[in-house]
Design a protein around this motif. Structure first.
Motif, PDB file in Angstrom:
ATOM      1  N   SER A 249      84.608 101.618  15.031  1.00  0.00           N
ATOM      2  CA  SER A 249      85.039 102.427  16.167  1.00  0.00           C
ATOM      3  C   SER A 249      85.527 101.578  17.335  1.00  0.00           C
ATOM      4  O   SER A 249      86.137 102.108  18.269  1.00  0.00           O
ATOM      5  CB  SER A 249      83.908 103.351  16.628  1.00  0.00           C
ATOM      6  OG  SER A 249      82.888 102.639  17.294  1.00  0.00           O
ATOM      7  N   ALA A 250      85.279 100.269  17.289  1.00  0.00           N
ATOM      8  CA  ALA A 250      85.847  99.385  18.309  1.00  0.00           C
ATOM      9  C   ALA A 250      87.362  99.261  18.148  1.00  0.00           C
ATOM     10  O   ALA A 250      88.064  98.882  19.089  1.00  0.00           O
ATOM     11  CB  ALA A 250      85.200  98.005  18.233  1.00  0.00           C
ATOM     12  N   ILE A 251      87.857  99.595  16.946  1.00  0.00           N
ATOM     13  CA  ILE A 251      89.291  99.461  16.649  1.00  0.00           C
ATOM     14  C   ILE A 251      89.927 100.810  16.341  1.00  0.00           C
ATOM     15  O   ILE A 251      90.996 101.135  16.843  1.00  0.00           O
ATOM     16  CB  ILE A 251      89.496  98.501  15.458  1.00  0.00           C
ATOM     17  CG1 ILE A 251      88.918  97.121  15.795  1.00  0.00           C
ATOM     18  CG2 ILE A 251      90.971  98.406  15.078  1.00  0.00           C
ATOM     19  CD1 ILE A 251      88.885  96.173  14.618  1.00  0.00           C
TER      20      ILE A 251
ATOM     21  N   ALA B 269      79.854 100.939  14.809  1.00  0.00           N
ATOM     22  CA  ALA B 269      80.221 100.263  16.061  1.00  0.00           C
ATOM     23  C   ALA B 269      81.455  99.390  15.864  1.00  0.00           C
ATOM     24  O   ALA B 269      82.389  99.416  16.686  1.00  0.00           O
ATOM     25  CB  ALA B 269      79.039  99.435  16.566  1.00  0.00           C
ATOM     26  N   ARG B 270      81.499  98.623  14.782  1.00  0.00           N
ATOM     27  CA  ARG B 270      82.621  97.708  14.570  1.00  0.00           C
ATOM     28  C   ARG B 270      83.904  98.458  14.223  1.00  0.00           C
ATOM     29  O   ARG B 270      84.994  98.100  14.700  1.00  0.00           O
ATOM     30  CB  ARG B 270      82.273  96.701  13.475  1.00  0.00           C
ATOM     31  CG  ARG B 270      81.148  95.749  13.861  1.00  0.00           C
ATOM     32  CD  ARG B 270      81.086  94.591  12.881  1.00  0.00           C
ATOM     33  NE  ARG B 270      79.890  93.792  13.062  1.00  0.00           N
ATOM     34  CZ  ARG B 270      79.633  92.671  12.391  1.00  0.00           C
ATOM     35  NH1 ARG B 270      80.496  92.246  11.474  1.00  0.00           N
ATOM     36  NH2 ARG B 270      78.524  91.983  12.601  1.00  0.00           N
TER      37      ARG B 270
ATOM     38  N   GLN C 218      75.901  99.398  12.763  1.00  0.00           N
ATOM     39  CA  GLN C 218      76.830  98.344  13.154  1.00  0.00           C
ATOM     40  C   GLN C 218      78.206  98.558  12.527  1.00  0.00           C
ATOM     41  O   GLN C 218      79.231  98.207  13.133  1.00  0.00           O
ATOM     42  CB  GLN C 218      76.265  96.976  12.778  1.00  0.00           C
ATOM     43  CG  GLN C 218      75.058  96.569  13.600  1.00  0.00           C
ATOM     44  CD  GLN C 218      74.590  95.165  13.272  1.00  0.00           C
ATOM     45  OE1 GLN C 218      75.372  94.306  12.871  1.00  0.00           O
ATOM     46  NE2 GLN C 218      73.300  94.933  13.427  1.00  0.00           N
TER      47      GLN C 218
ATOM     48  N   THR D 207      89.516 105.070  15.997  1.00  0.00           N
ATOM     49  CA  THR D 207      88.732 106.250  16.362  1.00  0.00           C
ATOM     50  C   THR D 207      88.301 106.956  15.084  1.00  0.00           C
ATOM     51  O   THR D 207      89.145 107.376  14.280  1.00  0.00           O
ATOM     52  CB  THR D 207      89.549 107.206  17.238  1.00  0.00           C
ATOM     53  OG1 THR D 207      89.891 106.538  18.455  1.00  0.00           O
ATOM     54  CG2 THR D 207      88.746 108.457  17.573  1.00  0.00           C
TER      55      THR D 207
ATOM     56  N   CYS E   1      84.485 106.562  19.256  1.00  0.00           N
ATOM     57  CA  CYS E   1      85.435 105.584  19.769  1.00  0.00           C
ATOM     58  C   CYS E   1      84.658 104.601  20.640  1.00  0.00           C
ATOM     59  O   CYS E   1      84.032 105.005  21.629  1.00  0.00           O
ATOM     60  CB  CYS E   1      86.531 106.272  20.569  1.00  0.00           C
ATOM     61  SG  CYS E   1      87.770 105.147  21.255  1.00  0.00           S
ATOM     62  N   GLN E   2      84.653 103.329  20.229  1.00  0.00           N
ATOM     63  CA  GLN E   2      83.935 102.272  20.943  1.00  0.00           C
ATOM     64  C   GLN E   2      82.473 102.655  21.171  1.00  0.00           C
ATOM     65  O   GLN E   2      81.945 102.600  22.282  1.00  0.00           O
ATOM     66  CB  GLN E   2      84.642 101.958  22.261  1.00  0.00           C
ATOM     67  CG  GLN E   2      86.072 101.466  22.048  1.00  0.00           C
ATOM     68  CD  GLN E   2      86.789 101.102  23.335  1.00  0.00           C
ATOM     69  OE1 GLN E   2      86.291 101.322  24.422  1.00  0.00           O
ATOM     70  NE2 GLN E   2      87.969 100.519  23.199  1.00  0.00           N
ATOM     71  N   VAL E   3      81.829 103.028  20.081  1.00  0.00           N
ATOM     72  CA  VAL E   3      80.428 103.452  20.106  1.00  0.00           C
ATOM     73  C   VAL E   3      79.512 102.248  19.948  1.00  0.00           C
ATOM     74  O   VAL E   3      79.768 101.369  19.111  1.00  0.00           O
ATOM     75  CB  VAL E   3      80.173 104.478  18.977  1.00  0.00           C
ATOM     76  CG1 VAL E   3      78.696 104.760  18.807  1.00  0.00           C
ATOM     77  CG2 VAL E   3      80.936 105.762  19.255  1.00  0.00           C
ATOM     78  N   ASP E   4      78.445 102.186  20.716  1.00  0.00           N
ATOM     79  CA  ASP E   4      77.436 101.148  20.548  1.00  0.00           C
ATOM     80  C   ASP E   4      76.600 101.441  19.311  1.00  0.00           C
ATOM     81  O   ASP E   4      76.352 102.607  18.969  1.00  0.00           O
ATOM     82  CB  ASP E   4      76.512 101.094  21.771  1.00  0.00           C
ATOM     83  CG  ASP E   4      77.207 100.555  23.006  1.00  0.00           C
ATOM     84  OD1 ASP E   4      78.198  99.820  22.857  1.00  0.00           O
ATOM     85  OD2 ASP E   4      76.756 100.887  24.122  1.00  0.00           O
TER      86      ASP E   4
ATOM     87  N   ARG F 291      84.128  88.677   9.516  1.00  0.00           N
ATOM     88  CA  ARG F 291      84.403  90.022  10.012  1.00  0.00           C
ATOM     89  C   ARG F 291      84.449  90.986   8.832  1.00  0.00           C
ATOM     90  O   ARG F 291      84.461  90.572   7.666  1.00  0.00           O
ATOM     91  CB  ARG F 291      85.711  90.055  10.787  1.00  0.00           C
ATOM     92  CG  ARG F 291      86.914  89.524  10.029  1.00  0.00           C
ATOM     93  CD  ARG F 291      88.152  89.518  10.922  1.00  0.00           C
ATOM     94  NE  ARG F 291      89.318  89.003  10.226  1.00  0.00           N
ATOM     95  CZ  ARG F 291      90.536  88.989  10.753  1.00  0.00           C
ATOM     96  NH1 ARG F 291      90.724  89.458  11.975  1.00  0.00           N
ATOM     97  NH2 ARG F 291      91.560  88.495  10.075  1.00  0.00           N
TER      98      ARG F 291
END
Length: 280
Positions: A228-230, A225-226, A222, A232, A135-138, A94
């Motif tokens: 913004s998954a946690i 994406a990673r 990426q 903002t 926030c939680q962006v692909d 990670r």
């Protein structure tokens, strides 16, 4: 488009020099370079109407960091395989993330005061600046959240960073002047491929690092994406995206920056940084 921080004022870089944004916009946009990121879409729409042939000559030594007061400043470690190997690690499962505290940021031409008794090292990096909240962006949508790219040096004092029972990455990388960025910000549309840029670093004219950003283990989309998954990501945030092999710590014998050394860092299509090392 290229924007810069000239003497603390927001400018657009044109063919003949710098266009002062506050003046050219009649006050629609203020002079603060950091404030523009919260209005990035509105600003870029306005800036597209500027005459690209305008501008006034300027002294590059007066340029500051393109995002001088980011709400959040991220650093990514171990993001090039060759650097992972020279550091003696394996590719992490990670992201290895730390912060470069904003007080360490500096402009593209600066002096770096070397901490006494330290082992100060160089790390050229591509830096991404966020232009729209993420926030939680692909990953497929991530470039749409990037205002632009700039050059960064993740200068690191290795004793502070790695000594003791618990590593202190953020502290070891956040001495005053340890985060030069610039010389300006370049929007992603200016690049044929923003995921494949040459970057490099020399010390006193000797090439120390040279690579391409396509070699990142986790490329910019990426990373966004990673993260913004946690967390903002906010307009004006900056992300130091990792360094390739060739740092002083990875050499045999190890090499550390000394007073009088000049470090030049570049990223293709953006420009270069110049740092002069001085004693405390």
């Amino acid at each position: 488009m290229r924007i810069g921080n000239l003497g603390g004022r927001l400018v657009v870089l044109a063919d003949r020099g710098a266009v002062d944004v506050a003046t050219a916009s009649g006050g629609r946009f203020g002079p603060d370079p950091q404030a523009v990121y919260s209005r990035w879409a509105e600003f870029t729409a306005w800036a597209a109407s500027l005459d690209g042939a305008g501008g006034q000559p300027f002294d590059p030594a007066q340029l500051g960091a393109p995002a001088p007061r980011p709400p959040q400043s991220f650093g990514v470690g171990l993001n090039y395989s060759d650097h992972v190997r020279e550091a003696g690690f394996t590719v992490p499962d990670r992201l290895s993330v730390f912060s470069k505290f904003p007080s360490c940021l500096a402009g593209p031409v600066s002096e770096v005061v070397l901490p006494p008794g330290g082992h100060t090292d160089w790390e050229v990096e591509l830096v991404a600046v966020i232009g729209a909240e993420a926030c939680q962006v692909d990953a497929a949508d991530a470039w749409g959240h990037v205002a632009g790219l700039t050059v960064g040096q993740d200068i690191s004092e290795r004793i502070t960073q790695l000594g003791g029972d618990a590593p202190q990455f953020s502290l070891g990388k956040s001495f005053p002047g340890f985060g030069p960025t610039g010389p300006w910000l370049v929007t992603p549309d200016e690049f044929a491929d923003p995921d494949d840029l040459e970057l490099g670093c020399s010390v006193n004219g000797t090439e120390m690092q040279k690579a391409r950003t396509r070699d990142m283990i986790v490329p910019v989309p990426q990373l966004i994406a990673r993260l913004s998954a946690i967390v903002t990501l906010l307009p004006g945030d900056i992300i130091f995206t990792g360094t390739p092999a060739g740092v002083g710590m990875g050499r045999s014998p190890q090499v550390w920056l000394q007073p009088g050394d000049e470090v030049i860092s570049y990223v293709e299509g953006i420009g270069e940084l110049r740092q002069r090392c001085v004693a405390t």
